[in-house]
Write an enzyme that holds these catalytic residues in place. Sequence first.
Site, mmCIF file in Angstrom:
data_model
loop_
_atom_site.group_PDB
_atom_site.id
_atom_site.type_symbol
_atom_site.label_atom_id
_atom_site.label_comp_id
_atom_site.label_asym_id
_atom_site.label_seq_id
_atom_site.Cartn_x
_atom_site.Cartn_y
_atom_site.Cartn_z
ATOM 1 N N ILE A 134 0.868 -1.183 0.000
ATOM 2 C CA ILE A 134 0.000 0.000 0.000
ATOM 3 C C ILE A 134 0.899 1.227 0.000
ATOM 4 O O ILE A 134 1.757 1.392 0.872
ATOM 5 C CB ILE A 134 -0.910 0.021 1.251
ATOM 6 N N CYS A 135 0.684 2.088 -1.012
ATOM 7 C CA CYS A 135 1.639 3.148 -1.313
ATOM 8 C C CYS A 135 1.872 4.124 -0.154
ATOM 9 O O CYS A 135 2.979 4.555 0.081
ATOM 10 C CB CYS A 135 1.156 3.907 -2.538
ATOM 11 N N PHE A 136 0.816 4.505 0.562
ATOM 12 C CA PHE A 136 0.975 5.552 1.562
ATOM 13 C C PHE A 136 1.474 5.026 2.910
ATOM 14 O O PHE A 136 1.589 5.780 3.863
ATOM 15 C CB PHE A 136 -0.348 6.309 1.746
#
Lengths: 243, 144
Positions: A134-136
């Site tokens: 998950i990028c964030f």
Amino acid sequence: MASRCIIDPPLAPADNMARDEALLLSARTGTRVTLRFYRWSPAALSLGYFQRWGDFAEMAEAGTPVVRRLSGGGAIWHDDEITYSMAGPFGAGPFPGRAAHIFEKLHRCICDGLSRLGVDGRLSDGPSGASPLICFSEPQKYDVVVAGGRKLLGSAQRRSGGAFLQHGSLPLGANRFAPGAASLDALLGRTPAVPEIISALVGAFEDGLGLSFAKGALTSAEEGLARRLACEKYLGDEWTRRR
Amino acid sequence: MDPKKLKFADTHEWAFAQGDIVIVGISDYAVHELHEITYVELPSVGDPTVQAEPFGEVESVKTVAELNAPCDGEIVEINEAVGDDPDILAADPYGDGWLIKIQSSDVDQLVDLMSWEQYKLYIEEEAEEEEDEEEEDEDDLDEA
């Protein structure tokens, strides 16, 4: 260099990705730069080009809308946010040739835009290897971070035939998939109006890139291409479940 | 493989012809520039290739970039080891890091590519342009 700014209404995930790809393909054949702002309706999870469908299949089967991006990086939950995209030729005009330098340049502009809103952002010097699922969830090199090293904005890029597409998400509110990430409303103690945010970012991009963005729209050819890409590619399992 | 014997595209792929079989990889410079390649996707054996059109993709630092074919033809072999472990590409781009072999339908197309000497000049110019760009950005920051 001719440059336009497109402000779209909230669109379906497949339409958003198709419009970005149409702008990239358009940038391959011309010298025009396009800055686009958009939102998502419904909220959706976008997967990086190389991410495995199997890691997200359960979420999709439980009803979470999922779309696969053309760009790299990790998955992003797009809900209460503004997404920007920039498409243009690399190694020409204001854009360096190297992908990392484009990240750096555009994110410096975004830091300037944030400062106009009263947010003190800087570029992360975090790791630059494989993206988290998950990028964030954790900042990587050149991501925009705020106090405490919390990630506020990250971008991903696709390069094709001398052109690049870079897009990234600026969260306005909390992200349910990345509770530790920063958001504009928490940083400012208020929810800024979307036009205020876009105006600050456009001004910063214009100053940082030496371009003047005229308000514009997709051409009819780009609209047609985007519709076709949405139907034939981004809505289909062949693309979404490609890995 | 000796890079001096290879031909290079301006998109940084290298090619080496053995008869009508063309071995393809990406240059040491490209590997360095891409920095930490995390994924490599290669085509399947039997897929067609078209000169200057993509045959595969790599991801590094959240960027997906296309790999372009040096000639028309058909894929006859892929280096599955690189797909499984992109570090091989970084460690030995002109040897174990080769990517595909093409049965070329027109090996003369490689004439369009650069020699090692021409490629060296090309990447020197490209690096200089990037350095100038970096300096300009730093000057802008100093002024700000």
